[in-house]
Write a protein that holds these residues in place. Sequence first.
Motif, PDB file in Angstrom:
ATOM      1  N   ALA A   1     -15.278   6.899   7.734  1.00 49.40           N
ATOM      2  CA  ALA A   1     -15.409   5.923   6.650  1.00 49.40           C
ATOM      3  C   ALA A   1     -14.396   6.241   5.553  1.00 49.40           C
ATOM      4  CB  ALA A   1     -16.824   5.950   6.078  1.00 49.40           C
ATOM      5  N   LEU A   2     -13.934   5.208   4.892  1.00 46.66           N
ATOM      6  CA  LEU A   2     -13.022   5.339   3.754  1.00 46.66           C
ATOM      7  C   LEU A   2     -13.490   4.415   2.652  1.00 46.66           C
ATOM      8  CD1 LEU A   2      -9.376   5.216   5.216  1.00 46.66           C
ATOM      9  CD2 LEU A   2     -10.467   7.185   4.139  1.00 46.66           C
ATOM     10  N   GLU A   3     -13.340   4.835   1.404  1.00 50.31           N
ATOM     11  CA  GLU A   3     -13.609   3.927   0.296  1.00 50.31           C
ATOM     12  C   GLU A   3     -12.350   3.102   0.022  1.00 50.31           C
ATOM     13  OE1 GLU A   3     -12.234   7.816  -1.629  1.00 50.31           O
ATOM     14  OE2 GLU A   3     -13.378   7.173   0.138  1.00 50.31           O
ATOM     15  N   PRO A   4     -12.509   1.884  -0.503  1.00 51.45           N
ATOM     16  CA  PRO A   4     -11.341   1.052  -0.807  1.00 51.45           C
ATOM     17  C   PRO A   4     -10.384   1.783  -1.757  1.00 51.45           C
ATOM     18  CG  PRO A   4     -13.370  -0.219  -1.032  1.00 51.45           C
ATOM     19  CD  PRO A   4     -13.783   1.208  -0.840  1.00 51.45           C
ATOM     20  N   GLY A   5      -9.094   1.655  -1.479  1.00 52.91           N
ATOM     21  CA  GLY A   5      -8.075   2.263  -2.339  1.00 52.91           C
ATOM     22  C   GLY A   5      -7.792   3.722  -2.076  1.00 52.91           C
ATOM     23  N   ARG A   6      -8.401   4.296  -1.036  1.00 53.92           N
ATOM     24  CA  ARG A   6      -8.195   5.717  -0.750  1.00 53.92           C
ATOM     25  C   ARG A   6      -6.716   5.993  -0.487  1.00 53.92           C
ATOM     26  NH1 ARG A   6      -9.970  10.691  -1.853  1.00 53.92           N
ATOM     27  NH2 ARG A   6      -9.879  12.105  -0.060  1.00 53.92           N
ATOM     28  N   HIS A   7      -6.169   6.991  -1.184  1.00 55.05           N
ATOM     29  CA  HIS A   7      -4.771   7.441  -1.030  1.00 55.05           C
ATOM     30  C   HIS A   7      -3.760   6.355  -1.412  1.00 55.05           C
ATOM     31  CE1 HIS A   7      -6.332  11.068   0.594  1.00 55.05           C
ATOM     32  NE2 HIS A   7      -6.614  10.613   1.803  1.00 55.05           N
ATOM     33  N   ILE A   8      -4.182   5.442  -2.299  1.00 56.70           N
ATOM     34  CA  ILE A   8      -3.258   4.426  -2.807  1.00 56.70           C
ATOM     35  C   ILE A   8      -3.081   4.635  -4.316  1.00 56.70           C
ATOM     36  CG2 ILE A   8      -2.888   1.962  -3.243  1.00 56.70           C
ATOM     37  CD1 ILE A   8      -4.402   1.361  -0.681  1.00 56.70           C
ATOM     38  N   ARG A   9      -1.840   4.755  -4.753  1.00 54.95           N
ATOM     39  CA  ARG A   9      -1.523   4.780  -6.177  1.00 54.95           C
ATOM     40  C   ARG A   9      -1.266   3.342  -6.618  1.00 54.95           C
ATOM     41  NH1 ARG A   9       3.403   7.509  -7.170  1.00 54.95           N
ATOM     42  NH2 ARG A   9       2.794   7.388  -9.371  1.00 54.95           N
ATOM     43  N   ARG A  10      -2.097   2.851  -7.524  1.00 53.53           N
ATOM     44  CA  ARG A  10      -2.060   1.448  -7.885  1.00 53.53           C
ATOM     45  C   ARG A  10      -0.908   1.119  -8.833  1.00 53.53           C
ATOM     46  NH1 ARG A  10      -4.526  -1.252  -4.004  1.00 53.53           N
ATOM     47  NH2 ARG A  10      -6.716  -0.623  -3.721  1.00 53.53           N
ATOM     48  N   ARG A  11      -0.401  -0.094  -8.696  1.00 55.49           N
ATOM     49  CA  ARG A  11       0.653  -0.601  -9.578  1.00 55.49           C
ATOM     50  C   ARG A  11       0.219  -0.471 -11.040  1.00 55.49           C
ATOM     51  NH1 ARG A  11       1.895  -5.680 -12.013  1.00 55.49           N
ATOM     52  NH2 ARG A  11       4.146  -6.135 -12.059  1.00 55.49           N
ATOM     53  N   GLY A  12       1.067   0.188 -11.849  1.00 57.99           N
ATOM     54  CA  GLY A  12       0.812   0.296 -13.282  1.00 57.99           C
ATOM     55  C   GLY A  12      -0.231   1.324 -13.680  1.00 57.99           C
ATOM     56  N   GLU A  13      -0.708   2.155 -12.734  1.00 57.48           N
ATOM     57  CA  GLU A  13      -1.752   3.113 -13.115  1.00 57.48           C
ATOM     58  C   GLU A  13      -1.226   4.182 -14.074  1.00 57.48           C
ATOM     59  OE1 GLU A  13      -1.886   6.538  -9.638  1.00 57.48           O
ATOM     60  OE2 GLU A  13      -3.163   4.786  -9.380  1.00 57.48           O
ATOM     61  N   ASN A  14       0.069   4.489 -14.036  1.00 60.77           N
ATOM     62  CA  ASN A  14       0.647   5.442 -14.988  1.00 60.77           C
ATOM     63  C   ASN A  14       0.939   4.783 -16.334  1.00 60.77           C
ATOM     64  OD1 ASN A  14       0.699   7.299 -12.874  1.00 60.77           O
ATOM     65  ND2 ASN A  14       2.797   6.750 -12.319  1.00 60.77           N
ATOM     66  N   GLY A  15       1.362   3.531 -16.310  1.00 59.13           N
ATOM     67  CA  GLY A  15       1.704   2.817 -17.537  1.00 59.13           C
ATOM     68  C   GLY A  15       2.153   1.408 -17.215  1.00 59.13           C
ATOM     69  N   GLN A  16       1.949   0.511 -18.174  1.00 62.98           N
ATOM     70  CA  GLN A  16       2.286  -0.891 -17.974  1.00 62.98           C
ATOM     71  C   GLN A  16       3.637  -1.220 -18.599  1.00 62.98           C
ATOM     72  OE1 GLN A  16       0.519  -3.004 -16.141  1.00 62.98           O
ATOM     73  NE2 GLN A  16      -1.089  -1.488 -15.732  1.00 62.98           N
ATOM     74  N   ALA A  17       4.234  -2.313 -18.170  1.00 66.45           N
ATOM     75  CA  ALA A  17       5.479  -2.794 -18.771  1.00 66.45           C
ATOM     76  C   ALA A  17       5.254  -3.050 -20.257  1.00 66.45           C
ATOM     77  CB  ALA A  17       5.945  -4.068 -18.075  1.00 66.45           C
ATOM     78  N   GLY A  18       6.227  -2.617 -21.076  1.00 67.26           N
ATOM     79  CA  GLY A  18       6.109  -2.771 -22.517  1.00 67.26           C
ATOM     80  C   GLY A  18       5.402  -1.635 -23.210  1.00 67.26           C
ATOM     81  N   GLU A  19       4.852  -0.697 -22.455  1.00 71.03           N
ATOM     82  CA  GLU A  19       4.143   0.436 -23.045  1.00 71.03           C
ATOM     83  C   GLU A  19       5.130   1.480 -23.564  1.00 71.03           C
ATOM     84  OE1 GLU A  19       1.050   3.874 -21.475  1.00 71.03           O
ATOM     85  OE2 GLU A  19       0.947   1.858 -20.601  1.00 71.03           O
TER      86      GLU A  19
END
Length: 407
Positions: free
Chosen positions: A132-150
Amino acid sequence: MTPIKPGTFAYESPALAVQALAERLSPVGIESAEWDQAAGHILAEAVVADRPSPPCDVSAMDGYAVRLEDLCLGRLPVAGEVTAGKEPPALPPGTVLRIFTGAPIPPGCDAVIAREDVQELPDTVVLPDAFALEPGRHIRRRGENGQAGETVVRPGTAVSSAVAGALAAFGISRPKVYRRVRVAILVTGNEVHEVRADVRPWQIRDSNGPVLAAMLSPLAFVELQSPRHASDDPAALRAAVEEMAGVADALLLTGGVSMGNYDFVPEVLRSLGCEIVFHKLPIRPGKPVLGAVGRQGQAILGLPGNPVSALITARRIAVPVLRRLAGCSVVQVPRPLVRLRDTVGKPAGLFRYRLVRWNTAGEAEDVPSLGSGDLISAARSDGFVEVPPDAKDGDLLPYFSWSAADG
């Protein structure tokens, strides 16, 4: 400035004196630097993200991109692969795509399975029972470090290796930085001679010029001029100060600031229209130190002539003043606190500076010294601690290494 009563000090601590002088100074001019020349300079503009970080969903592992609803199949064919730097293909239903760290997540993918969690066959992967895996496992999401304009890094920050990486990541190839601070050094004293001189017993070789040059030259935000010498003559000293201050953002003098008959620095600075912010501080060694502002807004510091006093006051007072001119947002960097292995001694109503070195147990131990002329002891130390007037044995004390790059 309010007149100071004889026997008192304009400022109760060296920190307050530095603050008072820094408040009267303005940072130097701004320029654009090529990205490979910006290291060590101080940013004059914010680093702002031009796009999200990361710019798209990416894999955090080497493994396989999957749909969660397909995990029940237990055995899944490998339909292709996804590599970093290329647009990903869509994930066909009932299959997996081999994916590598940093590669973009393909459309239809819910999670990434690490390679070590599956059995790999030539064109198939076999999942463990009840995997079993939870959704998003081993995925770095777009903008998780910082958003455009930040705002990623604020102005007043030195361009370190990490900041240089942020500049590159967000496409800032010519950042705006404060230009380098032009620093001039003037060593005074009839008894002082050049390092290579054949000196007589009543003469001394100049150590203050080399001390200041060695301390300040590693600072990337400083443009250091070669130290010069002036005799104990008011006219000669005035001419040298006027010439050197005219082409510098900061002028550091050593010697001539105390109460002797040949200590002409305060008089000369006043005659040139300088504002003397402080002269004498409640410190030992280094009590005669002087801080002033020139007519064109230059920082002028008169450091004592005794070599240990010059060394300590340059580190404790001159370096933060130069940080102000360089545009640093933090002028007086919070110091590491250490506990002196030896006793701090009796209160003296002064901030005392004790030379220390690190022993093999990682403790700061006292370096015995015979006073402000004992450069041998200073050379055997790693830095010094500042002992406030009310310090007690066992107190944590601010530590200053000899490296000005530490702030």
